[in-house]
Scaffold this motif. Sequence first.
Motif, PDB file in Angstrom:
ATOM      1  N   UNK A  16      -8.615  -0.083   6.958  1.00  0.00           N
ATOM      2  CA  UNK A  16      -9.765  -0.653   6.249  1.00  0.00           C
ATOM      3  C   UNK A  16     -10.833  -1.133   7.229  1.00  0.00           C
ATOM      4  N   UNK A  17     -10.413  -1.669   8.365  1.00  0.00           N
ATOM      5  CA  UNK A  17     -11.399  -2.053   9.374  1.00  0.00           C
ATOM      6  C   UNK A  17     -12.110  -0.815   9.914  1.00  0.00           C
ATOM      7  N   UNK A  22     -16.728   2.272  10.902  1.00  0.00           N
ATOM      8  CA  UNK A  22     -17.188   3.616  11.247  1.00  0.00           C
ATOM      9  C   UNK A  22     -17.623   4.475  10.062  1.00  0.00           C
ATOM     10  N   UNK A  23     -17.236   4.091   8.858  1.00  0.00           N
ATOM     11  CA  UNK A  23     -17.674   4.838   7.680  1.00  0.00           C
ATOM     12  C   UNK A  23     -18.843   4.125   7.012  1.00  0.00           C
ATOM     13  N   UNK A  24     -18.658   2.841   6.702  1.00  0.00           N
ATOM     14  CA  UNK A  24     -19.737   2.059   6.090  1.00  0.00           C
ATOM     15  C   UNK A  24     -20.731   1.542   7.116  1.00  0.00           C
ATOM     16  N   UNK A  25     -20.319   1.541   8.401  1.00  0.00           N
ATOM     17  CA  UNK A  25     -21.183   1.078   9.496  1.00  0.00           C
ATOM     18  C   UNK A  25     -21.635  -0.368   9.295  1.00  0.00           C
ATOM     19  N   UNK A  26     -20.714  -1.214   8.821  1.00  0.00           N
ATOM     20  CA  UNK A  26     -21.005  -2.636   8.684  1.00  0.00           C
ATOM     21  C   UNK A  26     -20.975  -3.266  10.074  1.00  0.00           C
ATOM     22  N   UNK A  27     -22.025  -3.945  10.493  1.00  0.00           N
ATOM     23  CA  UNK A  27     -22.028  -4.563  11.826  1.00  0.00           C
ATOM     24  C   UNK A  27     -20.889  -5.569  11.960  1.00  0.00           C
ATOM     25  N   UNK A  28     -20.235  -5.545  13.112  1.00  0.00           N
ATOM     26  CA  UNK A  28     -19.171  -6.522  13.339  1.00  0.00           C
ATOM     27  C   UNK A  28     -19.809  -7.901  13.398  1.00  0.00           C
ATOM     28  N   UNK A  29     -19.351  -8.823  12.579  1.00  0.00           N
ATOM     29  CA  UNK A  29     -20.028 -10.117  12.452  1.00  0.00           C
ATOM     30  C   UNK A  29     -19.943 -10.994  13.689  1.00  0.00           C
ATOM     31  N   UNK A  30     -18.896 -10.822  14.478  1.00  0.00           N
ATOM     32  CA  UNK A  30     -18.778 -11.621  15.695  1.00  0.00           C
ATOM     33  C   UNK A  30     -18.324 -10.728  16.834  1.00  0.00           C
ATOM     34  N   UNK A  31     -18.716 -11.103  18.049  1.00  0.00           N
ATOM     35  CA  UNK A  31     -18.227 -10.408  19.235  1.00  0.00           C
ATOM     36  C   UNK A  31     -17.138 -11.272  19.854  1.00  0.00           C
ATOM     37  N   UNK A  32     -15.891 -10.817  19.830  1.00  0.00           N
ATOM     38  CA  UNK A  32     -14.802 -11.608  20.387  1.00  0.00           C
ATOM     39  C   UNK A  32     -15.074 -11.947  21.849  1.00  0.00           C
ATOM     40  N   UNK A  33     -14.816 -13.185  22.275  1.00  0.00           N
ATOM     41  CA  UNK A  33     -15.047 -13.577  23.669  1.00  0.00           C
ATOM     42  C   UNK A  33     -14.336 -12.675  24.667  1.00  0.00           C
ATOM     43  N   UNK A 211     -13.716  -9.347  10.728  1.00  0.00           N
ATOM     44  CA  UNK A 211     -14.293  -9.489   9.399  1.00  0.00           C
ATOM     45  C   UNK A 211     -13.669 -10.662   8.652  1.00  0.00           C
ATOM     46  N   UNK A 212     -12.354 -10.834   8.802  1.00  0.00           N
ATOM     47  CA  UNK A 212     -11.699 -11.944   8.113  1.00  0.00           C
ATOM     48  C   UNK A 212     -12.061 -13.283   8.747  1.00  0.00           C
ATOM     49  N   UNK A 213     -12.302 -13.257  10.049  1.00  0.00           N
ATOM     50  CA  UNK A 213     -12.624 -14.497  10.732  1.00  0.00           C
ATOM     51  C   UNK A 213     -14.087 -14.894  10.555  1.00  0.00           C
ATOM     52  N   UNK A 214     -14.875 -13.999  10.001  1.00  0.00           N
ATOM     53  CA  UNK A 214     -16.298 -14.267   9.842  1.00  0.00           C
ATOM     54  C   UNK A 214     -16.570 -14.970   8.515  1.00  0.00           C
ATOM     55  N   UNK A 215     -17.836 -15.159   8.251  1.00  0.00           N
ATOM     56  CA  UNK A 215     -18.246 -15.736   6.963  1.00  0.00           C
ATOM     57  C   UNK A 215     -18.640 -14.634   5.994  1.00  0.00           C
ATOM     58  N   UNK A 216     -18.107 -13.448   6.201  1.00  0.00           N
ATOM     59  CA  UNK A 216     -18.414 -12.323   5.331  1.00  0.00           C
ATOM     60  C   UNK A 216     -17.139 -11.838   4.662  1.00  0.00           C
TER      61      UNK A 216
END
Length: 222
Positions: A16-17, A22-33, A211-216
Motif C-alpha cells: 500500500x505504501x 509510486x502509483x498515486x504519487x502522494x508526496x511523502x509527508x515527512x523526511x525521516x532523519x 504516512x501513518x506517522x504524519x498528519x495525513x
Amino acid sequence: MNLSKSKVNCYLQCPHRFYLTYVKCVPQPITPPAMERGRKIHKVIENFFKEDSLEAANSKIRASEEYKGNEVAVENIVSFADKISKNKILLKPLLQEAQLFDNELQFSGIVDAVFQDGQDILVLDWKTGKQHPIEEYRFELSMYNHLVKVAQNIAPSHWGIFFCDTGKLIVEKVNDAITELRKVVESCSFGNIKLEVRVVEFPVLDSICAYKLSRLPNFCIK
C-alpha cells in the motif's frame, strides 16, 4: 512502470505504501532523519573520491558542512580509503553514484561505488544505518551486480557493504548460487508488482511508515 531497488523494497515492505508513493504519487509527508543523514554522508563520500590525493580528500571532507555531527562516520570512511589506496594516491572508483538501467527487465538502480584492484572488481554499498548480517543485503547487492554487468559490461568479482558508523567492511565473492535477483525474477515478484499496478490491489503490511506517522491519516488504511 520502470522498477528500481527502492520501488521493489518498498513494495515488499508494504504494497500500500508502494501504491501511495509510486502509483498515486502522494508526496511523502515527512523526511525521516535517518534518510536525510544518509543523503549527507553519501554526498561527503562522493566529494571525497573526486580528489586525486588522500591529503586533498581528507582536507576537503573535514572542511565540509556535512562533517559536523557525522565525525565518526566520516573518519571511518577516511580510514577505509587509506587502507585501499597506495602511496597516498587515492584509489578512485570506476563508478560512483551511477544510475544504471536494464531495459529488458525495465529495472534501474543507483550503484554507490565500483572499485577495481588488479583483476578484482568490487561492487560496494555504503550503509549509514545499523549493521546487519550480510545475508540481509544480498538481494540488493545482486541487483547492483546485475546492473553493472548489463549496463556497463563489467563483471564484478566481489560485492560488499561498508558500514560507515562502525567502519566494518564485509565482502563476499560474487556467487551465482546465492544471487537473490534471479530468485526474485523467477518467483515473478517483478511481474506481480506490474500486475498489481493494473488491478490496484495493495494490502497494508507495514504498521509504521511515514504516512501513518504524519498528519495525513486518510492516505493510509488503518
